[in-house]
Design a protein around this motif. Structure first.
Motif, mmCIF file in Angstrom:
data_model
loop_
_atom_site.group_PDB
_atom_site.id
_atom_site.type_symbol
_atom_site.label_atom_id
_atom_site.label_comp_id
_atom_site.label_asym_id
_atom_site.label_seq_id
_atom_site.Cartn_x
_atom_site.Cartn_y
_atom_site.Cartn_z
ATOM 1 N N ASP A 294 14.019 -6.975 -54.080
ATOM 2 C CA ASP A 294 14.433 -6.375 -55.357
ATOM 3 C C ASP A 294 13.283 -6.234 -56.343
ATOM 4 O O ASP A 294 13.472 -5.748 -57.456
ATOM 5 C CB ASP A 294 15.550 -7.207 -55.997
ATOM 6 C CG ASP A 294 16.829 -7.169 -55.173
ATOM 7 O OD1 ASP A 294 17.074 -6.144 -54.511
ATOM 8 O OD2 ASP A 294 17.570 -8.168 -55.188
ATOM 9 N N ALA A 295 12.098 -6.668 -55.953
ATOM 10 C CA ALA A 295 10.941 -6.601 -56.840
ATOM 11 C C ALA A 295 10.509 -5.147 -57.046
ATOM 12 O O ALA A 295 10.748 -4.274 -56.211
ATOM 13 C CB ALA A 295 9.781 -7.407 -56.253
ATOM 14 N N ILE A 296 9.869 -4.914 -58.166
ATOM 15 C CA ILE A 296 9.318 -3.597 -58.492
ATOM 16 C C ILE A 296 7.867 -3.579 -58.016
ATOM 17 O O ILE A 296 7.081 -4.440 -58.394
ATOM 18 C CB ILE A 296 9.379 -3.340 -60.005
ATOM 19 C CG1 ILE A 296 10.839 -3.400 -60.482
ATOM 20 C CG2 ILE A 296 8.737 -1.996 -60.359
ATOM 21 C CD1 ILE A 296 10.986 -3.497 -61.984
ATOM 22 N N LEU A 297 7.524 -2.619 -57.179
ATOM 23 C CA LEU A 297 6.169 -2.508 -56.646
ATOM 24 C C LEU A 297 5.407 -1.427 -57.389
ATOM 25 O O LEU A 297 5.948 -0.366 -57.685
ATOM 26 C CB LEU A 297 6.198 -2.156 -55.157
ATOM 27 C CG LEU A 297 6.940 -3.120 -54.250
ATOM 28 C CD1 LEU A 297 7.018 -2.552 -52.838
ATOM 29 C CD2 LEU A 297 6.274 -4.473 -54.232
ATOM 30 N N THR A 298 4.162 -1.690 -57.669
ATOM 31 C CA THR A 298 3.316 -0.698 -58.317
ATOM 32 C C THR A 298 1.894 -0.867 -57.820
ATOM 33 O O THR A 298 1.567 -1.868 -57.189
ATOM 34 C CB THR A 298 3.395 -0.812 -59.852
ATOM 35 O OG1 THR A 298 2.714 0.284 -60.429
ATOM 36 C CG2 THR A 298 2.803 -2.105 -60.343
ATOM 37 N N ASP A 299 1.078 0.125 -58.069
ATOM 38 C CA ASP A 299 -0.326 0.047 -57.663
ATOM 39 C C ASP A 299 -1.207 0.633 -58.758
ATOM 40 O O ASP A 299 -0.724 1.055 -59.803
ATOM 41 C CB ASP A 299 -0.558 0.738 -56.320
ATOM 42 C CG ASP A 299 -0.257 2.226 -56.357
ATOM 43 O OD1 ASP A 299 -0.156 2.805 -57.450
ATOM 44 O OD2 ASP A 299 -0.139 2.830 -55.274
ATOM 45 N N VAL A 300 -2.480 0.656 -58.490
ATOM 46 C CA VAL A 300 -3.450 1.094 -59.500
ATOM 47 C C VAL A 300 -3.190 2.535 -59.947
ATOM 48 O O VAL A 300 -3.400 2.874 -61.106
ATOM 49 C CB VAL A 300 -4.891 0.908 -58.997
ATOM 50 C CG1 VAL A 300 -5.230 1.880 -57.882
ATOM 51 C CG2 VAL A 300 -5.879 1.061 -60.144
ATOM 52 N N ASN A 301 -2.698 3.382 -59.061
ATOM 53 C CA ASN A 301 -2.453 4.776 -59.441
ATOM 54 C C ASN A 301 -1.367 4.897 -60.504
ATOM 55 O O ASN A 301 -1.419 5.772 -61.357
ATOM 56 C CB ASN A 301 -2.079 5.605 -58.216
ATOM 57 C CG ASN A 301 -3.225 5.733 -57.256
ATOM 58 O OD1 ASN A 301 -4.382 5.792 -57.656
ATOM 59 N ND2 ASN A 301 -2.927 5.751 -55.974
ATOM 60 N N GLU A 302 -0.388 4.012 -60.462
ATOM 61 C CA GLU A 302 0.677 4.046 -61.463
ATOM 62 C C GLU A 302 0.284 3.344 -62.758
ATOM 63 O O GLU A 302 0.782 3.686 -63.819
ATOM 64 C CB GLU A 302 1.933 3.383 -60.906
ATOM 65 C CG GLU A 302 2.591 4.169 -59.801
ATOM 66 C CD GLU A 302 3.858 3.494 -59.342
ATOM 67 O OE1 GLU A 302 4.907 3.762 -59.954
ATOM 68 O OE2 GLU A 302 3.794 2.711 -58.386
ATOM 69 N N LEU A 303 -0.572 2.357 -62.673
ATOM 70 C CA LEU A 303 -0.919 1.570 -63.848
ATOM 71 C C LEU A 303 -2.178 2.036 -64.559
ATOM 72 O O LEU A 303 -2.467 1.582 -65.648
ATOM 73 C CB LEU A 303 -1.100 0.095 -63.451
ATOM 74 C CG LEU A 303 0.144 -0.607 -62.951
ATOM 75 C CD1 LEU A 303 -0.195 -2.030 -62.524
ATOM 76 C CD2 LEU A 303 1.227 -0.617 -64.015
ATOM 77 N N ASP A 304 -2.927 2.936 -63.955
ATOM 78 C CA ASP A 304 -4.209 3.350 -64.512
ATOM 79 C C ASP A 304 -4.007 4.260 -65.720
ATOM 80 O O ASP A 304 -3.476 5.352 -65.618
ATOM 81 C CB ASP A 304 -5.029 4.087 -63.445
ATOM 82 C CG ASP A 304 -6.429 4.415 -63.925
ATOM 83 O OD1 ASP A 304 -6.965 3.669 -64.765
ATOM 84 O OD2 ASP A 304 -6.994 5.421 -63.455
#
Length: 72
Positions: free
Chosen positions: A23-33
């Motif tokens: 149920d965790a939310i996954l994100t990476d550098v492309n979304e957070l940059d």
């Protein structure tokens, strides 16, 4: 359970954590940059960016949520 945000969700550790925490939310550098260019182009249009750039101590949770919606 509270929301869990896994940064680096596309990496090896993030992939394994996502199996344990489905149920965790996954994100990476492309979304957070958020680059300086993005900030400079939008700082006069988005209230939260105006506050971050001029009065960061005055940033409210609501303004930060609005910023996330606008930048999404």
């Amino acid at each position: 359970m509270d929301n869990i945000l896994i940064t680096g969700g596309n990496g090896q550790l993030g992939t394994e954590l996502s199996k344990l925490l489905p149920d965790a939310i996954l994100t990476d550098v492309n979304e957070l940059d958020i680059t300086n260019k993005d900030i400079n182009e939008n700082k006069d249009k988005i209230e939260a960016l105006q506050i971050v750039c001029t009065r960061p101590a005055d940033l409210t949770r609501g303004a930060l949520k609005n910023l996330a919606v606008v930048l999404a």
